[in-house]
Design a protein around this motif. Structure first.
Motif, short mmCIF file in Angstrom:
data_model
loop_
_atom_site.label_atom_id
_atom_site.label_comp_id
_atom_site.label_asym_id
_atom_site.label_seq_id
_atom_site.Cartn_x
_atom_site.Cartn_y
_atom_site.Cartn_z
N VAL A 34 0.85 -1.20 0.00
CA VAL A 34 0.00 0.00 0.00
C VAL A 34 0.88 1.25 0.00
CG1 VAL A 34 -1.63 1.36 1.39
CG2 VAL A 34 -2.00 -1.09 1.10
N GLU A 38 0.94 3.86 -3.10
CA GLU A 38 0.47 5.23 -2.82
C GLU A 38 1.54 6.25 -3.20
OE1 GLU A 38 -2.40 6.30 -2.11
OE2 GLU A 38 -3.53 4.80 -0.99
N ASN A 61 -3.22 1.04 -8.96
CA ASN A 61 -4.53 0.69 -8.41
C ASN A 61 -4.76 -0.82 -8.41
OD1 ASN A 61 -6.60 2.88 -7.53
ND2 ASN A 61 -5.40 3.82 -9.17
N TYR A 68 -5.39 -4.32 -0.46
CA TYR A 68 -6.53 -4.04 0.43
C TYR A 68 -7.43 -5.27 0.60
CZ TYR A 68 -5.54 0.98 0.65
OH TYR A 68 -4.98 2.21 0.90
N THR A 85 -13.39 -1.50 6.06
CA THR A 85 -12.72 -0.32 5.48
C THR A 85 -11.76 -0.76 4.38
OG1 THR A 85 -12.82 0.73 7.65
CG2 THR A 85 -11.35 1.73 6.04
N TYR A 86 -10.95 -1.78 4.67
CA TYR A 86 -10.02 -2.30 3.66
C TYR A 86 -10.77 -2.80 2.42
CZ TYR A 86 -6.06 -2.30 6.99
OH TYR A 86 -5.07 -1.95 7.86
N ASN A 88 -13.70 -2.01 1.33
CA ASN A 88 -14.30 -0.91 0.55
C ASN A 88 -13.25 -0.17 -0.26
OD1 ASN A 88 -17.16 -1.08 0.96
ND2 ASN A 88 -16.79 -0.60 3.11
N LYS A 89 -12.04 -0.07 0.29
CA LYS A 89 -10.95 0.55 -0.48
C LYS A 89 -10.61 -0.31 -1.70
CE LYS A 89 -8.71 3.43 2.98
NZ LYS A 89 -7.46 3.75 3.70
N ASP A 92 -13.12 0.45 -4.30
CA ASP A 92 -12.83 1.74 -4.94
C ASP A 92 -11.75 1.61 -6.02
OD1 ASP A 92 -14.69 2.97 -3.33
OD2 ASP A 92 -13.22 3.75 -1.89
N CYS A 93 -10.72 0.81 -5.71
CA CYS A 93 -9.63 0.61 -6.69
C CYS A 93 -10.14 -0.12 -7.93
CB CYS A 93 -8.48 -0.17 -6.06
SG CYS A 93 -7.67 0.73 -4.72
#
Length: 218
Positions: A34, A38, A61, A68, A85-86, A88-89, A92-93
């Motif tokens: 990550v 990033e 991504n 994630y 949370t992970y 959902n990330k 998103d990717c």
């Protein structure tokens, strides 16, 4: 200038490759993956060349999505909220990539066509939604993707049929009392995909469903 920065992008990519290969061996690999991806994304913001930008945005991504998803799987038992949370990330990717790459045989990333990449991201997104217990949303992802791919994708139909089986299994382990119409309709549709009957996962699912299909006359 440009030569230095492309080297930097490639270095971040190489680190991503190393960490992603060690996801199951090293506890810190996912966090490191990550961090590096990033960094690569931050670095890209000032980059001039659009085609390289598109390629690397997609690549980083890709790595973030798998990192994630892995972190979600690792933390689900100990901290469900963090795991969500992970996950959902990761979604998103996947969405970012689906928004980025075309629906044709172009290659945003070298060595993989955009269609193959889209197919993989739809499957990954559905897997993550299934892990989150969002079964209806996962089904919708498969349905949308099946429309786009129009009976050409083995992995979409095996993933979708497998999801429906898992959903039925939660209701009852007795295969003969599963929803015949629902499963048989999808099975019939998937059977039209070329070569799907040679696919190992599809064969397993067909085997699993045979008591239900036999009971209902095929």
């Amino acid at each position: 200038g440009a030569a230095i920065s492309i080297n930097k992008l490639m270095n971040y990519r190489l680190l991503c490759i190393v960490y992603s290969r060690n996801l199951n061996q090293m506890d810190v690999a996912a966090e490191n993956l990550v961090r590096v991806a990033e960094k690569g994304l931050q670095f890209l913001e000032d980059y001039e060349d659009d085609s390289i930008k598109a390629e690397y945005y997609t690549i980083y991504n890709q790595y973030l999505a798998s990192a994630y998803q892995h972190l979600g799987e690792m933390t689900m038992d100990s901290d469900e909220e963090l795991a969500r949370t992970y996950y959902n990330k990761a979604i998103d990717c996947c969405d970012f990539i689906l928004g980025m790459v075309s629906k044709n045989e172009d290659s945003t990333i070298q060595n993989i066509s955009d269609t193959k990449l889209r197919e993989a991201k739809y499957c990954q997104k559905a897997d993550v939604l299934e892990a989150l217990g969002e079964f209806d949303k996962a089904c919708k992802v498969y349905e949308e993707a099946e429309e786009e791919f129009d009976k050409t994708s083995i992995s979409l139909y095996t993933g979708h049929l497998s999801l429906l089986c898992n959903m039925q299994e939660m209701r009852t382990p007795n295969v003969e009392s599963w929803n015949y119409t629902l499963l048989h309709d999808l099975y019939e549709e998937g059977s039209q995909v070329p070569d799907i009957n040679n696919d190992y996962r599809w064969k397993q699912l067909t085997q699993k469903l045979s008591p239900l299909f036999e009971k209902n006359g095929g």
